[in-house]
Design an enzyme around this catalytic site. Structure first.
Site, short mmCIF file in Angstrom:
data_model
loop_
_atom_site.label_atom_id
_atom_site.label_comp_id
_atom_site.label_asym_id
_atom_site.label_seq_id
_atom_site.Cartn_x
_atom_site.Cartn_y
_atom_site.Cartn_z
N HIS A 154 22.13 4.41 3.22
CA HIS A 154 21.99 5.86 3.24
C HIS A 154 23.13 6.44 4.07
O HIS A 154 23.40 5.98 5.18
CB HIS A 154 20.65 6.27 3.85
CG HIS A 154 20.27 7.68 3.53
ND1 HIS A 154 20.90 8.76 4.09
CD2 HIS A 154 19.34 8.19 2.68
CE1 HIS A 154 20.37 9.87 3.61
NE2 HIS A 154 19.42 9.55 2.75
N ARG A 174 20.87 3.55 -6.68
CA ARG A 174 19.72 4.42 -6.97
C ARG A 174 20.08 5.89 -6.81
O ARG A 174 20.68 6.29 -5.81
CB ARG A 174 18.57 4.07 -6.03
CG ARG A 174 17.37 5.00 -6.16
CD ARG A 174 16.24 4.59 -5.25
NE ARG A 174 16.59 4.74 -3.84
CZ ARG A 174 16.26 5.79 -3.09
NH1 ARG A 174 15.62 6.82 -3.65
NH2 ARG A 174 16.57 5.84 -1.82
N ARG A 190 25.01 8.59 -3.51
CA ARG A 190 25.00 8.06 -2.15
C ARG A 190 26.09 7.03 -1.88
O ARG A 190 26.62 6.97 -0.77
CB ARG A 190 23.63 7.45 -1.86
CG ARG A 190 22.57 8.51 -1.66
CD ARG A 190 21.22 7.91 -1.39
NE ARG A 190 20.24 8.98 -1.15
CZ ARG A 190 18.94 8.77 -1.00
NH1 ARG A 190 18.46 7.55 -1.08
NH2 ARG A 190 18.13 9.78 -0.78
N SER A 194 6.49 1.79 3.42
CA SER A 194 7.75 2.54 3.32
C SER A 194 7.55 3.94 2.76
O SER A 194 8.29 4.86 3.09
CB SER A 194 8.75 1.76 2.46
OG SER A 194 9.14 0.57 3.09
N VAL A 254 3.21 4.00 -2.62
CA VAL A 254 2.87 4.76 -3.83
C VAL A 254 2.65 3.83 -5.01
O VAL A 254 1.74 4.05 -5.83
CB VAL A 254 3.97 5.80 -4.14
CG1 VAL A 254 5.32 5.16 -4.42
CG2 VAL A 254 3.56 6.68 -5.32
N ARG A 257 5.47 6.17 3.41
CA ARG A 257 5.18 7.16 4.46
C ARG A 257 6.45 7.72 5.08
O ARG A 257 6.47 8.85 5.58
CB ARG A 257 4.32 6.50 5.55
CG ARG A 257 3.90 7.46 6.66
CD ARG A 257 2.81 6.84 7.50
NE ARG A 257 3.28 5.77 8.34
CZ ARG A 257 3.71 5.93 9.59
NH1 ARG A 257 3.76 7.15 10.12
NH2 ARG A 257 4.09 4.92 10.33
N ALA A 285 9.33 8.31 3.50
CA ALA A 285 10.18 9.05 2.56
C ALA A 285 10.17 10.53 2.93
O ALA A 285 9.11 11.15 3.00
CB ALA A 285 9.68 8.85 1.13
N HIS A 334 19.30 1.09 3.52
CA HIS A 334 18.23 2.03 3.15
C HIS A 334 17.34 1.53 2.02
O HIS A 334 16.12 1.57 2.12
CB HIS A 334 18.86 3.36 2.77
CG HIS A 334 17.88 4.44 2.41
ND1 HIS A 334 16.88 4.86 3.28
CD2 HIS A 334 17.73 5.19 1.28
CE1 HIS A 334 16.18 5.82 2.71
NE2 HIS A 334 16.65 6.03 1.49
N SER A 386 0.82 -1.22 0.00
CA SER A 386 0.00 0.00 0.00
C SER A 386 0.85 1.26 0.00
O SER A 386 0.46 2.28 0.57
CB SER A 386 -0.93 0.00 1.21
OG SER A 386 -0.19 -0.05 2.43
N ASP A 434 9.32 -9.85 1.97
CA ASP A 434 8.29 -10.86 1.71
C ASP A 434 7.99 -11.02 0.22
O ASP A 434 7.76 -12.14 -0.25
CB ASP A 434 7.00 -10.49 2.45
CG ASP A 434 7.23 -10.25 3.95
OD1 ASP A 434 8.00 -11.02 4.55
OD2 ASP A 434 6.66 -9.29 4.49
N GLU A 478 19.37 17.06 -4.38
CA GLU A 478 19.89 15.99 -3.54
C GLU A 478 21.10 15.40 -4.25
O GLU A 478 21.47 15.80 -5.35
CB GLU A 478 18.82 14.92 -3.28
CG GLU A 478 17.69 15.41 -2.38
CD GLU A 478 16.69 14.31 -2.06
OE1 GLU A 478 16.87 13.17 -2.53
OE2 GLU A 478 15.72 14.60 -1.34
N SER A 534 13.06 6.82 -6.35
CA SER A 534 12.27 5.65 -5.96
C SER A 534 10.77 5.92 -6.02
O SER A 534 10.01 5.11 -6.56
CB SER A 534 12.66 5.17 -4.57
OG SER A 534 12.64 6.24 -3.65
#
Length: 599
Positions: A258, A403, A307, A65, A37, A67, A69, A368, A35, A237, A138, A408
């Site tokens: 990260h 990445r 990163r 996850s 994005v 939420r 970000a 991360h 659930s 999972d 960033e 993401s």
């Protein structure tokens, strides 16, 4: 196998997790697992096209996850910026392993996808006078192209908007449910999932959602390490389910650490507070205990390098100084900027006794993001017909070996829309596989009298691991396959992981007993499988590239290793690790070469 009615049975694979037979079942055209994005975007687009959709999520709808970000979502939205420039930055960060077609898809379709997200209800920070979206920089970006919300609460705002839209659309949801395994029909096509619902209510215990299209959007696997920015539910999972179902996974060795995670002490475990890269994007400096900016001279972008480079720079300086952390200094922001631009980070720091307005923030790298995952094509199709993947659980080829910051959320958004389009348009089946990539018709869908449980004895000799194995796995992975890796550390990790499994298998053979089926034992077993794959791939890749850092192989070797590693799981639990011929993903029908198996 065929059911007496003439329709194919829906059965779980021979490698399925040990679980009770489903005590309830429901039907849909599309079942979306996750659930964030990616998952909610697929659900909304499919439902808008008239498909019956069920969303299954491990916690609450807004607890994934996404939420967490902070930084934002990257897209070429600003004046003077272009998709081509975004593509260039992404390819550089990916260290030679990005699929350029996938990246071009991301950056060209991304701006409009963000606009559609705004139309769905997401509110990004905007200029008070002009109303234009505010953009920041960033690491790895040469332009200000990161849209953010609530200062440093972008993920929370995106999650809020999508959850509200899903509820308004009346989409069926199953919360607090751990997905167990994929169901297939007699031709090997996805036919739904088994799952376990935690708690009481209309659905409880082990059940099944039968559907002609299954979309994995389960997020990451950061919990295989002791310290991570990922929530507790990120136990790999989706990747584990896909492996047991026979799907290919790729690039799992490329786990991004990260660079700037709030350091809470040497014994800290589990989810750690993230200090967003956007803090450096606004001008914060990385310094050692003497206040020296050690990233200067290591990269043209200094603290805003990709990163992997910043994480390596911090780790090197920690080794040189015998320190457990470095510092992020943003005292020059002042209280007003901290309170307006980074209120979430400010509150997290102060909750742990650190005030970034008056003192530098202690930081260290932590697990991360998984750049690899379940291999897909440009429409999110996996190598199993009817099974799709998007978001962090997928490997689209966008991220390569590392990445680019804030790509993401955009990847989840863009490829979710592509999956929904493929499902609802009734396009051709999964690449190289028979069967339609559309919801099953009534005749194809398993009926209420058909079996949805694994075959008797299907789990074979595969035991479940005890819940405490989770902490042993995390310790093994942190020390053997963390930021710094070597042949010796990885071999030691592989041996210790094998012992964890062998001890459980020996008890099963000796006493006929295994750990009791339940959420904690299923999670531990999933973590173990994903850890095995990561270590096997990291051992095989004898070079340093992107966020895979081999101390014994410090150079990047394009001649031998500018290629991907593909892994599948055999019915006997053995891993098949093989490499592609180049940086491009081959079609799933390409003959397998350079095969290597290891139990």
């Amino acid at each position: 196998m065929t059911h007496p009615t003439g329709r194919p049975e829906a059965v779980a694979p021979a490698t399925a997790l040990r679980a009770a037979a489903p005590g309830w079942a429901t039907e849909a055209d599309v079942v979306v697992v996750g659930s964030g994005v990616a998952g909610l975007t697929v659900a909304l687009r499919c439902a808008a096209a008239g498909a019956r959709v069920t969303v299954v999520t491990k916690a609450r709808l807004d607890d994934g996850s996404t939420r967490w970000a902070q930084g934002g979502i990257a897209a070429a939205l600003g004046e003077g910026d272009t998709p081509e420039q975004h593509l260039d930055d992404t390819l550089v960060a990916g260290a030679g392993l990005c699929d350029e077609r996938a990246v071009r898809t991301l950056v060209t379709e991304g701006p409009d996808a963000v606009r559609r997200l705004i139309a769905t209800g997401a509110r990004f920070d905007a200029d008070d006078d002009t109303g234009e979206i505010l953009l920041t920089r960033e690491g790895g970006h040469h332009r200000r192209r990161i849209a953010h919300a609530g200062g440093d609460a972008t993920g929370a705002e995106i999650s809020r908007a999508l959850v509200e839209a899903v509820r308004e659309a009346g989409i069926d949801t199953v919360e607090n449910a751990l997905v167990l395994d994929l169901l297939k029909n007699g031709s090997g096509r996805a036919a739904g999932v088994t799952l376990h619902v935690m708690g009481e209510g209309r659905r409880d215990g082990v059940g099944a959602v039968r559907a002609g299209a299954v979309v994995l959007a389960t997020g990451g696997m950061g919990q295989i390490f002791s310290a991570t920015t990922n929530p507790a539910v990120s136990t790999g999972d989706g990747v584990a389910l896909a492996l047991r179902a026979g799907a290919e996974v790729s690039d799992l060795e490329f786990v991004q650490f990260h660079p700037t995670v709030l350091w809470l002490g040497p014994e800290a475990e589990g989810q750690q507070p993230l200090v967003s890269e956007a803090v450096r994007g606004e001008g914060a400096h990385l310094v050692d205990a003497d206040g020296v900016r050690f990233m200067r001279g290591q990269h043209e972008l200094a603290e805003l390098a990709p990163r992997d480079i910043v994480a390596k720079g911090i780790t090197r300086r920690m080794q040189e100084r015998g320190a457990e952390h470095m510092y992020l200094d943003a005292r020059h922001f002042g209280a007003r900027m901290w309170e307006r631009r980074f209120p979430t980070i400010l509150a997290a720091c102060r909750a742990h006794g650190i005030d970034p307005v008056t003192e530098p923030i202690p930081v260290a790298p932590a697990a991360h993001y998984a750049s690899g995952g379940v291999r897909t094509d440009l429409h999110g199709r996996t190598t199993v017909p009817g099974l799709y993947a998007c978001g962090e659980v997928a490997c689209t080829g966008v991220h390569g070996a590392n990445r680019l910051a804030s790509n993401s959320l955009l990847e989840g958004l863009v490829f979710a829309e592509r999956i929904a389009e493929d499902i609802t348009a009734g396009a051709a089946g999964a690449a190289g596989a028979e069967g339609p990539a559309r919801p099953a018709t009534a005749a194809e869908r398993p009926g209420p009298d058909e079996r949805t449980e694994p075959d008797e004895g299907a789990p074979g000799g595969a035991p479940l691991l005890a819940s405490e194995a989770r902490y042993e796995i995390q310790h093994i992975m942190t020390h053997g396959a963390g930021v710094l890796r070597s042949a010796e550390s990885l071999a030691r990790a592989a041996d210790r992981l094998e012992r964890v499994h062998d001890e459980a298998a020996a008890q099963l053979r000796r006493d006929g007993k295994t750990a009791e089926p339940g959420v904690e034992t299923w999670e531990a077993t999933n973590l173990h499988l994903v850890a095995r794959v990561l270590v096997a791939a990291a051992l095989r890749r004898e070079e340093t590239r992107g966020c895979h850092w081999r101390e014994d192989r410090p150079a990047r070797d394009d001649a031998a290793w500018r290629r991907h590693l593909l892994v599948t799981l055999g019915p006997d639990g053995a891993l098949d690790v093989r490499s592609t011929d180049s940086e491009a993903f081959p079609p799933p029908t390409t003959p397998r070469t350079e095969t290597e198996s290891r139990p």
